[in-house]
Design a protein around this motif. Structure first.
Motif, PDB file in Angstrom:
ATOM      1  N   ARG A 143       6.754  -1.251  -3.952  1.00  0.00           N
ATOM      2  CA  ARG A 143       5.968  -1.474  -5.168  1.00  0.00           C
ATOM      3  C   ARG A 143       6.841  -1.211  -6.387  1.00  0.00           C
ATOM      4  NH1 ARG A 143       0.133   0.597  -5.359  1.00  0.00           N
ATOM      5  NH2 ARG A 143       0.684  -0.249  -7.398  1.00  0.00           N
TER       6      ARG A 143
ATOM      7  N   LEU B  22       5.586   0.342  -9.520  1.00  0.00           N
ATOM      8  CA  LEU B  22       5.319   1.780  -9.496  1.00  0.00           C
ATOM      9  C   LEU B  22       6.567   2.565  -9.901  1.00  0.00           C
ATOM     10  CD1 LEU B  22       3.515   4.162  -8.898  1.00  0.00           C
ATOM     11  CD2 LEU B  22       4.155   3.994  -6.505  1.00  0.00           C
TER      12      LEU B  22
ATOM     13  N   GLY C  56      -0.784   4.350  -6.721  1.00  0.00           N
ATOM     14  CA  GLY C  56       0.235   3.967  -5.764  1.00  0.00           C
ATOM     15  C   GLY C  56       0.985   5.173  -5.195  1.00  0.00           C
TER      16      GLY C  56
END
Lengths: 137, 137, 137, 137
Positions: free
Chosen positions: C65, C68, C121
């Motif tokens: 991710r 993130l 996240g």
């Protein structure tokens, strides 16, 4: 039998410790250090899981829910050989607090305590282990 | 009044959570999540220190030390307006456990509890805060 | 300056303590007791909230991710005067762990740490306070 | 895969929770509840002891004690297959903080961490477990 041994500590650290234990009401360092040591040992003991030990669980709930009182009493009776005693206290018009003392194998009494805390309607509860017998000498 | 809202969770995480709460005796997820939330809120409340609240302290000690029983009773009576009730249980031939329920300002009852735990001869003891009134609705 | 004082302990308790600290790798009792005392003092310090102190927060997240990582870096830079350093480690193909060291007022760095842990996240994270300067002498 | 389910909560409890998670920086309830759930699961996992997992240990010490730095490095190298990385930070003129990331069986890495914390001269240290792989999905 008591054994005596010496401990060396930085002066400033010792002063902070003395302030702390005075505030907590200890009258001498040995007693405070004994308590720190016992607490450390008991935490270890609990991590093993199979020690014969004791613990308490408290439960906060709304005493108007009659069904809940009955359910809690029923669950406690199912484990009457592990549950030593319980005490009931009124916190305010709505809420009461029940403290239950348990004795037995660590994992077993923790699991009984959890089944009480998880009963529908119990608003707050927690289990705390202590020790019986050898570990608290 | 009950409010309903949706929660999204990874499937594998949800499965592990379901196993965990089943083991603990919960019959539905809402109840388990409510308990997690209340516990988190109560911990926060305690960090503030001035909330009107309740708590319990337990004390393990050798009941042959008659002076200690007397001292503990004396210390409890000094704070009779904060100490709601206490219960005494025999753990084995030597040791007994006393559970004391306190009500009042967080910092105040914690300090009373500490003065009981620090009494010479108390082998193990710990204080645990819960909450009364608004915080546990 | 080092100060020396005597401690009296029940023989069986002392034996259990010696076993425990040997297992943990301590070479003498003074060192183990010093650590117990420092840990107790530091916990106290943190309850006050306004001490100048230090702490670490770790964050576990999925490194695929990318947004993130960017968000975490951004949030850290916003507090560059409190964040001393950070380290990034690969746990497995998917997950990485970031450890961030913070320095400043207790309540302030705890709140920065919480804002990192709560970032969408982040799978797991926790903040742990230690102390700088006077409290750890 | 994400799964969605409904949670019922008392309105006042929900309001307090919303305030709490806003303060902590969460942007939605699902994320906050996910974190509560993961944290609970990881704590359980650690109680079992044999899970493949990860953790961090921090060490505060006086960097003028050169022998200590060398000793800590030596102890870390002995477990190079469990120790993933470490980071060193200067807290003030005297003290530094070292953070070490470990990977392996829960009981094993905890015991390595303890042997670092117990090294003579380490002023403060603590180990915190997190999880790798399955438990943090």
């Amino acid at each position: 039998m008591l054994k005596r041994f010496g401990v060396s500590l930085e002066e400033t650290l010792l002063e902070s410790f003395d302030t702390l234990i005075n505030d907590a009401g200890y009258t001498n360092r040995s007693e405070a250090i004994r308590d720190l040591i016992r607490d450390t040992l008991i935490k270890r003991e609990w991590l093993k899981g199979d020690a014969q030990t004791a613990g308490i669980v408290f439960l906060v709930f709304d005493h108007h829910r009659m069904d809940l009182s009955r359910k809690l009493t029923h669950r406690q009776h199912k484990h009457h050989d592990r549950i030593v005693a319980s005490m009931h206290v009124h916190l305010d018009e709505h809420h009461c607090l029940e403290v239950v003392v348990l004795k037995g194998r660590a994992t077993e009494i923790q699991s009984i305590a959890e089944s009480l805390v998880s009963t529908k309607g119990v608003l707050h509860g927690r289990f705390i282990g202590t020790a019986a017998g050898k570990a608290i000498i």
